[in-house]
Design a protein around this motif. Structure first.
Motif, short mmCIF file in Angstrom:
data_model
loop_
_atom_site.label_atom_id
_atom_site.label_comp_id
_atom_site.label_asym_id
_atom_site.label_seq_id
_atom_site.Cartn_x
_atom_site.Cartn_y
_atom_site.Cartn_z
N ASP A 207 36.26 86.11 25.88
CA ASP A 207 35.72 86.17 24.53
C ASP A 207 34.28 86.65 24.65
O ASP A 207 33.50 86.10 25.41
N HIS B 239 31.69 86.40 22.85
CA HIS B 239 30.57 85.54 22.45
C HIS B 239 30.27 84.42 23.44
O HIS B 239 29.54 83.48 23.13
N CYS C 144 31.28 80.53 15.81
CA CYS C 144 30.48 80.08 16.95
C CYS C 144 29.01 80.42 16.80
O CYS C 144 28.18 79.94 17.56
N CYS D 61 38.07 79.15 14.46
CA CYS D 61 37.36 80.41 14.22
C CYS D 61 37.52 80.88 12.78
O CYS D 61 36.65 81.53 12.22
N CYS E 234 36.10 84.06 10.61
CA CYS E 234 35.30 84.94 11.46
C CYS E 234 36.15 86.08 11.98
O CYS E 234 35.70 87.20 12.11
N ASN F 271 29.46 86.62 12.97
CA ASN F 271 28.69 87.56 13.78
C ASN F 271 29.13 89.01 13.68
O ASN F 271 28.51 89.89 14.25
#
Ligand code: SF4
Lengths: 486, 193
Positions: free
Chosen positions: A141, A143, A360, A420, A423, A442
């Motif tokens: 991932d 992030h 996140c 999540c 997102c 993000n």
């Protein structure tokens, strides 16, 4: 292609971690072999890695160095009467089942749906005290850069590499370059960590960090809490950097002390002594340095289809006509068309349909506190859907014990289970085509929050302000008294 | 993974800058537990109408895209998520190389493990390719050179180990498994530190 590490002399935080994890150094022909202290896995990017282990008859080399959770395709709908979170999507159910089976077969710890520590992989790692200064951490991932907030070298990898780490606890790596992002000065009231990172990305560009590990330094960074540092490091990847780092200090140690998986007792004291030696030495050299005056930053919002298309919330959109480079112009035109916006307009006052607080980047307790402080006694504007999705079960429980869930619910927002969610819009939480959302996540890529959906990225304060106003609004005007930094 | 041999093929051009992995394969297609058949989902939101019918104006749906093995993308190709599904989808569709003026780190890493060669070329060469969709090019990994139909030759940077692996059709797992003694020594030294 890579900078040389001095054998002696001042070293950066990155160099210290890199050197202490080299199983074998790189040569022109072969990459370095880097030892991985911790791998985090989730349901979406791990199934094919376990398949490779099975095909080749391999075991997991260090099962105790991998921890699994469920987050990406996990439903966040409220629990049913029996306390279970219902999974209605058969594909998601299959992925979640497979993760449980893989973890059982290979002896990997898992925090499945219903577990007290289930949550977004980058929220639970720090929360459990698994994320430690000076360590190397990977996850399938991008992030994973979040964990760099603790002074850990943490980066996202692909599924093949997830398999390599399961099988060997190592990764072949070429040494990246280093870039210092120095932020000096004191933030103005109402400016948050999210605004800092959106401003950095707007300045250096979404490819600006490619090939580099970023180290955030300076007085503005030292003043940030761990939650805020995680928000900054989280979006390093949106500047193209695989990892972001912040040197550990007292703030870091206070956060970690007593966490379930952090060292305890005499072990703790020894660990802190080691961690204190991690910060970059005076005079250590970076391959590049960018200096930013934190005292002039404003609340930020994105207007386009990548995280570098950001501006101060009071700003006006750039005009494609003002751009001389043909591809940059085409790219901006395309973004504006997708977003249904025009160059030269303001975003303030732009009507919105959805507000998403989560991911996140901004789903930790301090984010929820900030949003709740603005929502208290207020209502979500008519016709606006607001989702508040805590990053983990632990965040959810903390928020509930403080009564934050009631503030959100009374305002008319949906209070969800951890994951999540919107997102990445894999679990059914998604925008409808054409809808506008202010999101604390993000990525604002085309379709990221649902095909045809349009995303404005911003801080939890700006998101809460938008929910109340029903349009993009300056959080400083909504609740001036609440806008000091936590 | 097949061995990468020199190939001469047409290009397909997607001039958009910053093509991120959410465009290459949207997240809703990641709910799979294997890697097969993802070519169908490649660029899904750009390629299909809501009802699933192909958009005739999208380049991958045009007859001239058939058989093309090199994708030329705008600057900063492959940014965003670490999903290896992106190169899986490109490879399954039939692409063997991606060319741009810059390619994001994680995508580049993932691509070489799946027989998709990431080729970074200087801006002038990139511009020529963007301006001549369908141009015939030769990709020579052995010689690390991209040759254009107009005679332009561009050497491209590639990690020597990635080149070796792609030419021989192997991933890095064997290399790592061969380091077992060193890994054990590293672990032992640490536990006694
Ligand atoms: S919250 Fe979003 S960015 Fe973070 S791990 Fe989940 S999908 Fe990825």
């Amino acid at each position: 292609m890579s900078s040389q590490s001095p054998e002696t002399g001042p070293r950066t935080l990155f160099e210290k971690i890199w050197n202490s994890h080299l199983v074998s150094p790189e040569s022109p022909e072969t990459p370095a072999v880097l030892y991985v202290d911790l791998q985090l896995i989730h349901e979406v990017t791990s199934p094919q890695a376990f398949s490779v282990l099975r095909e080749r008859g391999l075991r997991v080399r260090r099962p105790e160095r991998t921890v699994a959770t469920m987050d990406h395709s996990t439903p966040t709908t409220p629990r049913d009467g029996s306390g279970k979170i219902p999974i209605t999507d058969p594909e998601a159910a299959k992925q979640l089942d497979q993760l449980e089976k893989n973890c059982a077969d290979f002896g990997v710890e898992i925090h499945a749906l219903g577990d007290a520590h289930q949550g977004i992989v980058h929220v639970i790692g720090p929360e459990l005290g698994l994320t430690l200064p000076g360590s190397t951490i990977v996850c399938g991932d991008s992030h994973t850069s979040t964990h760099g907030a603790f002074g850990a070298l943490a980066f996202g990898i692909g599924t093949s590499e997830v398999g390599y780490v399961l099988a060997t606890q190592c990764l072949p790596q070429r040494r990246p370059k280093t870039m210092e992002i120095r932020l000096e000065g004191t933030l103005k009231p109402g400016v948050t960590a999210k605004d800092i990172i959106l401003a950095i990305i707007a300045q250096i560009g979404i490819g600006g960090g490619t090939g580099h590990v970023l180290e955030y330094t300076g007085s503005a960074i030292r003043q940030l809490s761990m939650d805020e540092r995680m928000t900054v490091c989280n979006m390093s990847i949106e500047a193209g950097a695989r990892a972001g780092l912040i040197a550990p200090d007292e703030t870091t140690f206070v956060y970690l002390r007593g966490r379930p998986r952090a060292p305890q007792g005499a072990e703790w004291d020894r660990a802190v002594a080691r961690w204190k030696a991690l910060p970059s030495d005076p005079g250590a050299r970076y391959d590049a340095t960018v200096t930013i005056d934190a005292s002039v930053l404003e609340p930020m919002i994105t207007y386009g289809t990548h995280p570098g298309m950001g501006m101060p919330i009071t700003g006006t959109l750039p005009s494609p006509d003002a751009l001389s480079d043909a591809s940059a112009k085409a790219s901006l035109e395309r973004a504006l068309k997708y977003m249904g916006l025009t160059g030269g307009q303001k975003l303030l006052g732009q009507p919105i349909n959805v507000v998403f607080i989560g991911s996140c980047t901004n789903s930790r307790i301090s984010d929820l506190r900030l949003a709740a402080s603005m929502m208290k006694g207020k209502k979500v504007a008519g016709g606006v859907r607001m989702l508040v999705v805590p990053g983990s079960q632990e965040v959810k429980h903390a928020a509930e014990s403080e009564g934050l869930d009631r503030i959100f619910k009374e305002a008319g927002a949906e209070w969800r289970e951890a994951g999540c969610s919107m997102c990445i819009a894999m679990n059914g939480d998604q925008l409808k085509p054409g809808q506008y959302a202010v999101s604390t996540s993000n990525r604002n890529f085309e379709g990221r929050q649902g095909a045809g959906g349009r995303t404005f990225l911003a801080s939890p304060a700006t998101a809460a302000a938008a929910a109340i106003a029903g349009k993009v609004a300056d959080p400083r005007e909504m609740a001036p008294s609440q806008m000091g930094r936590a | 993974m097949e061995k990468f041999t020199t190939l001469t093929t047409k290009t397909v051009v997607l001039p958009t800058q910053n093509i991120d992995t959410d465009q290459i394969i949207p997240a809703r297609f990641l709910k799979v537990t294997d890697k097969e058949g993802l070519g169908k989902a490649l660029f899904s939101d750009w390629r299909y109408e809501k009802d699933g019918s192909p958009k005739p104006e999208f380049v991958l749906n045009k007859p001239e895209a058939k058989g093309a093995q090199v994708l030329v993308g705008g600057d900063n190709f492959g940014c965003g998520s670490s999903r290896e599904h992106a190169p899986w989808a490109l490879a399954d569709f039939g692409f063997k190389a991606v060319v741009s003026s810059s390619i994001a780190d994680i995508f580049r890493n993932n691509a070489t493990k799946n027989g998709v060669l990431p080729i970074v070329v200087p801006a002038e060469v990139h511009r020529k390719l963007l301006e001549s969709p369908g141009m015939t090019v030769t990709v020579d990994l052995e010689g690390t050179e991209l040759r254009l139909a107009d005679g332009t030759k561009a050497r491209f940077p590639i990690d020597p180990f990635a080149r070796y692996r792609m030419l021989n059709g192997i991933d890095e797992l064997g290399f790592l498994l061969n380091q077992d003694e060193k890994i054990t020594a590293f672990e032992d030294a640490r536990s006694h530190a």
